[in-house]
Design a protein around this motif. Structure first.
Motif, short mmCIF file in Angstrom:
data_model
loop_
_atom_site.label_atom_id
_atom_site.label_comp_id
_atom_site.label_asym_id
_atom_site.label_seq_id
_atom_site.Cartn_x
_atom_site.Cartn_y
_atom_site.Cartn_z
N THR A 81 0.98 -1.25 -0.07
CA THR A 81 0.10 -0.08 0.02
C THR A 81 0.87 1.38 -0.02
O THR A 81 0.54 2.17 -0.82
N PHE A 82 1.95 1.24 0.89
CA PHE A 82 2.79 2.44 0.70
C PHE A 82 3.42 2.47 -0.56
O PHE A 82 3.70 3.77 -1.12
N TYR A 83 3.84 1.46 -1.00
CA TYR A 83 4.46 1.53 -2.40
C TYR A 83 3.79 2.14 -3.41
O TYR A 83 4.12 3.03 -4.36
N GLY A 84 2.55 1.68 -3.47
CA GLY A 84 1.26 2.15 -4.34
C GLY A 84 1.33 3.73 -4.17
O GLY A 84 0.95 4.63 -5.05
N TYR A 85 1.22 4.17 -2.90
CA TYR A 85 1.09 5.60 -2.50
C TYR A 85 2.29 6.42 -2.76
O TYR A 85 2.07 7.80 -3.41
N VAL A 86 3.51 5.92 -2.92
CA VAL A 86 4.64 6.61 -3.38
C VAL A 86 4.54 6.75 -4.74
O VAL A 86 4.99 7.86 -5.32
N ARG A 87 4.22 5.93 -5.44
CA ARG A 87 4.11 5.75 -7.12
C ARG A 87 3.16 6.74 -7.39
O ARG A 87 3.07 7.58 -8.33
N HIS A 88 1.84 6.83 -6.80
CA HIS A 88 1.10 7.86 -6.96
C HIS A 88 1.54 9.23 -6.71
O HIS A 88 1.33 10.13 -7.74
N LYS A 89 2.20 9.56 -5.63
CA LYS A 89 2.54 10.87 -5.35
C LYS A 89 3.62 11.28 -6.24
O LYS A 89 3.84 12.28 -6.73
N LEU A 90 4.50 10.22 -6.57
CA LEU A 90 5.61 10.43 -7.67
C LEU A 90 5.08 11.04 -9.24
O LEU A 90 5.43 11.77 -9.96
N SER A 91 4.04 10.23 -9.42
CA SER A 91 3.57 10.57 -10.60
C SER A 91 2.66 11.92 -10.96
O SER A 91 2.37 12.04 -11.98
N GLN A 92 2.41 12.48 -9.83
CA GLN A 92 1.68 13.74 -9.69
C GLN A 92 2.54 14.89 -9.74
O GLN A 92 2.30 15.95 -9.86
N GLN A 93 4.03 14.54 -9.71
CA GLN A 93 5.17 15.53 -9.80
C GLN A 93 4.88 16.22 -11.00
O GLN A 93 4.93 15.56 -12.29
N PRO A 94 4.98 17.66 -11.08
CA PRO A 94 4.89 18.16 -12.29
C PRO A 94 6.32 18.24 -13.29
O PRO A 94 7.30 17.88 -12.64
N PRO A 95 6.13 17.94 -14.52
CA PRO A 95 7.48 17.68 -15.38
C PRO A 95 8.49 18.60 -15.08
O PRO A 95 9.67 18.13 -15.27
N GLY A 96 8.25 19.78 -14.54
CA GLY A 96 9.34 20.80 -14.44
C GLY A 96 9.91 20.80 -12.92
O GLY A 96 10.55 21.97 -12.65
#
Length: 340
Positions: free
Chosen positions: A299-314
């Motif tokens: 669950t923590f791994y999925g949360y980390v992936r989600h947060k990183l995917s929300q990072q803006p490209p810049g």
């Protein structure tokens, strides 16, 4: 008022999608274990082959006859050059899962399957030299630790079943990674994936199943007392295996990525609980703790992936951040390995 009703309907639809996904997934797992343990049909290759046949027929009916899903057209050349290698890995993945169920309890098998995120990240790092954020690596620590604790304290440990489940994780990871390159340009859903891969998987597995398990299956037919009811259960598991693919398609389109991840991990806990209630396999306190730690880690791994995917490209780079967003996330679709 109208917005409130729409919100309530959305929540209800998501809950319904998750519950039917859980139901099909757990039922297929329990039925497969029942077939191996209670019906004494100890032939995982044959069971997998039946699942592939039922899934191929089901996908054909859904796409070609009922037209519930549009067919994604694939060039004949790509079917052999792209789909066939994927089908081979897909076949190995399903067979190893059924082989592991033949030898180890559902609870242990499901916990080991949760190791898939770690094997995917490690494979991409070792083979494809892909760089990952330190938070991805940190999120894998509880998964690995939980798996180790569960394995050491498993009261029904079987080395062959353990290795089959572990190599099944590697096959799932390989399938996910290969899909990124081999299926590039095709946006497959779960039904179209089965439509193209199940016939190839049947073709790949049919001969090994007949050669390795044929005599045993014939002997089972001659010695088993209730052939009719047993065959109904075996083929029903194949039909439900296809329904599981349809349920995956529905739940993906009815929930968010975060909800899907959390529901997937709760599904494992639900499967463990149901299997224990039915088969009563011994589970020690340390084993239960290891399983819980693994699920929390997933669950923590999925949360980390989600947060990183929300990072803006810049986002500004630091010495610890990757060179591009494509290097930030592992190519893993953790909960889609339930197909067939």
């Amino acid at each position: 008022m109208e917005e409130s009703l729409l919100c309530q309907w959305s929540v209800f639809r998501s809950l319904l999608a998750i519950l039917q996904w859980w139901g099909f997934n757990v039922t297929v797992i329990i039925m497969n274990k029942w077939i191996f343990q209670k019906l004494d049909f100890k032939f995982p290759l044959s069971v997998s082959c039946i699942h592939f046949i039922c899934s191929a027929i089901g996908a054909y009916l859904v796409i070609k006859v009922l037209k519930l899903k549009p067919l994604i057209v694939v060039d004949p050349e790509d079917r052999w050059r792209r789909i066939f290698p994927m089908s081979f890995v897909f076949c190995i993945n399903i067979v190893l899962g059924n082989v592991s169920l033949r030898y180890i309890p559902v609870s242990f098998m499901q916990t080991i399957k949760s190791f898939t995120p770690a094997t995917t990240v490690i494979l991409q790092w070792m083979v494809w030299r892909k760089y990952f954020e330190w938070r991805i690596w940190a999120s894998l620590v509880p998964i690995v630790g939980g798996i180790l604790l569960t394995s050491v304290t498993e009261l029904s440990f079987n080395m062959f079943g353990f290795c089959a489940a572990l190599f099944g994780c590697l096959a799932t990871s390989t399938k996910t990674i290969l899909a990124e390159s081999l299926l590039h340009g095709y946006k497959f859903d779960s039904i179209n994936t089965v439509y193209y891969m199940a016939p190839f998987a049947t073709m790949i597995l049919a001969v090994p199943a007949m050669v390795l398990e044929g005599p045993g299956v014939i002997d089972w037919f001659q010695t088993h007392q209730s052939i009719g009811p047993a065959l109904i259960i075996i083929f029903s598991s194949g039909v439900l295996a296809f329904c599981l693919n349809f349920s995956i398609f529905y739940v993906i389109h009815s929930t968010t990525a975060v909800t899907f991840n959390v529901a997937g991990n709760l599904k494992v806990a639900f499967a463990v609980m149901v299997s224990w209630l039915i088969f009563r396999n011994p589970i020690s306190a340390s084993n239960a703790v290891g399983c819980s730690v693994t699920l929390v880690g997933c669950t923590f791994y999925g949360y980390v992936r989600h947060k990183l995917s929300q990072q803006p490209p810049g986002t500004p780079r630091t010495p610890r951040t990757p060179r591009s967003r494509m290097e930030l996330l592992p190519l893993v679709n953790d909960k889609l390995d339930d197909k067939v």
